[in-house]
Design an enzyme around this catalytic site. Sequence first.
Site, PDB file in Angstrom:
ATOM      1  N   GLU A  55      -4.701   9.642   9.196  1.00  0.00           N
ATOM      2  CA  GLU A  55      -3.326   9.380   9.670  1.00  0.00           C
ATOM      3  C   GLU A  55      -2.888  10.385  10.722  1.00  0.00           C
ATOM      4  O   GLU A  55      -2.221  10.045  11.691  1.00  0.00           O
ATOM      5  CB  GLU A  55      -2.339   9.403   8.502  1.00  0.00           C
ATOM      6  CG  GLU A  55      -2.423   8.177   7.659  1.00  0.00           C
ATOM      7  CD  GLU A  55      -1.076   7.803   7.033  1.00  0.00           C
ATOM      8  OE1 GLU A  55      -0.068   8.474   7.282  1.00  0.00           O
ATOM      9  OE2 GLU A  55      -1.088   6.814   6.277  1.00  0.00           O
ATOM     10  N   CYS A  93     -11.171   2.771   0.312  1.00  0.00           N
ATOM     11  CA  CYS A  93      -9.794   3.147   0.632  1.00  0.00           C
ATOM     12  C   CYS A  93      -9.444   2.370   1.891  1.00  0.00           C
ATOM     13  O   CYS A  93     -10.254   2.311   2.835  1.00  0.00           O
ATOM     14  CB  CYS A  93      -9.675   4.646   0.883  1.00  0.00           C
ATOM     15  SG  CYS A  93      -8.042   5.118   1.500  1.00  0.00           S
ATOM     16  N   HIS A 109      -7.627   2.942   4.279  1.00  0.00           N
ATOM     17  CA  HIS A 109      -7.518   3.708   5.530  1.00  0.00           C
ATOM     18  C   HIS A 109      -8.864   3.811   6.253  1.00  0.00           C
ATOM     19  O   HIS A 109      -8.899   4.030   7.469  1.00  0.00           O
ATOM     20  CB  HIS A 109      -7.087   5.149   5.242  1.00  0.00           C
ATOM     21  CG  HIS A 109      -5.629   5.332   5.049  1.00  0.00           C
ATOM     22  ND1 HIS A 109      -4.954   4.878   3.940  1.00  0.00           N
ATOM     23  CD2 HIS A 109      -4.707   5.947   5.834  1.00  0.00           C
ATOM     24  CE1 HIS A 109      -3.684   5.207   4.049  1.00  0.00           C
ATOM     25  NE2 HIS A 109      -3.507   5.846   5.178  1.00  0.00           N
ATOM     26  N   CYS A 138      -4.323  -1.534  -1.785  1.00  0.00           N
ATOM     27  CA  CYS A 138      -4.542  -0.103  -1.979  1.00  0.00           C
ATOM     28  C   CYS A 138      -5.517   0.035  -3.133  1.00  0.00           C
ATOM     29  O   CYS A 138      -5.263  -0.491  -4.223  1.00  0.00           O
ATOM     30  CB  CYS A 138      -3.212   0.571  -2.312  1.00  0.00           C
ATOM     31  SG  CYS A 138      -3.381   2.302  -2.776  1.00  0.00           S
ATOM     32  N   ASP A 184       0.873  -1.184   0.000  1.00  0.00           N
ATOM     33  CA  ASP A 184       0.000   0.000   0.000  1.00  0.00           C
ATOM     34  C   ASP A 184       0.907   1.230   0.000  1.00  0.00           C
ATOM     35  O   ASP A 184       2.129   1.117   0.137  1.00  0.00           O
ATOM     36  CB  ASP A 184      -0.903  -0.009   1.251  1.00  0.00           C
ATOM     37  CG  ASP A 184      -1.817   1.218   1.327  1.00  0.00           C
ATOM     38  OD1 ASP A 184      -2.430   1.571   0.303  1.00  0.00           O
ATOM     39  OD2 ASP A 184      -1.919   1.843   2.403  1.00  0.00           O
ATOM     40  N   SER A 185       0.290   2.404  -0.090  1.00  0.00           N
ATOM     41  CA  SER A 185       1.050   3.652  -0.032  1.00  0.00           C
ATOM     42  C   SER A 185       1.600   3.913   1.371  1.00  0.00           C
ATOM     43  O   SER A 185       2.436   4.786   1.545  1.00  0.00           O
ATOM     44  CB  SER A 185       0.136   4.816  -0.413  1.00  0.00           C
ATOM     45  OG  SER A 185      -0.948   4.889   0.498  1.00  0.00           O
TER      46      SER A 185
END
Length: 283
Positions: free
Chosen positions: A164, A196, A198, A80, A17-18
């Site tokens: 984040e 996503c 996240h 991702c 993932d990023s």
Amino acid sequence: MPSRPPDPRERPIAVFDSGVGGLTVLHELLVQLPQEDFVYLADSARFPYGERSGSELERFSLEIAEELLGRGAKLLVVACNSATAAALPALRARMMQTTLGIDVLGVVQPGAVRAVAATRNGRVGLMATPATVRSGSYAEAIAAADPFVELTSVACPDLTAIIEGGFPFDARVVDTVRRYCEPLREAEIDTLILGCTHYPLVRPMIQRMLGRGVEIVASGTPVALQVEHVLGARGLATRETGEGDYRFLCTGDVDAFRALGTRFLQMPLGPVERVALRTEAAA
Ligand code: DGL
């Protein structure tokens, strides 16, 4: 670099993932496939991916795949949505040409199929990064599963960075999530895709805002089921029965990844190794 087990079944599953978002997918993989080994790459030096162009994401994904293939992966999971939407066909083509000929699984199709199966009123919502919404991948995957399902997509440009940076969650996080939920409430969706990796961290907030009648689909569980299927169908499942190990590679700040990562993984992080990818410095 550790030497590769000659038996492909005993090689690790690679996940990337990023940054830390894909750890919500790794979490499900660790729970559902505890006996497998995993190697996770976080491209945190180039986070966020969500507003980058498709060609850039394709290039980054191919570099990462080469790195993970070099570490003996038996399967590649793109944890991702933005990278899956931009790079899955290119990744599949490249990985199939290699001597190991490994499969690549993304997060879009399993989530879309799950959402179509879950909806009762035919109205599905999507919250995702601008790159994922712009790619039209979810619209395509949903239409392929059932062309009568109506998709309402909401691009959430700042949400990954806010998640984040926003621990502990404050009013700014709540207000941002509420703003993105508004068009979904208006569309009277009964199923929401968290497009996503996240977003599972704000899942309780979203559930409260949309109401308990809305089914929320995150990528982790459907992807883990697909990984299990692919390993079984290709004869690639490990023969080990104990708990496998998992380790981490990170292109950015290792300490920051470790600090944030435990929250997303909800398990202790193992060793984290700093890696430099071929053109990362030029990004
Ligand atoms: N977690 C990633 C996704 O699923 C991307 C977040 C980002 O880097 O913007 O799209």
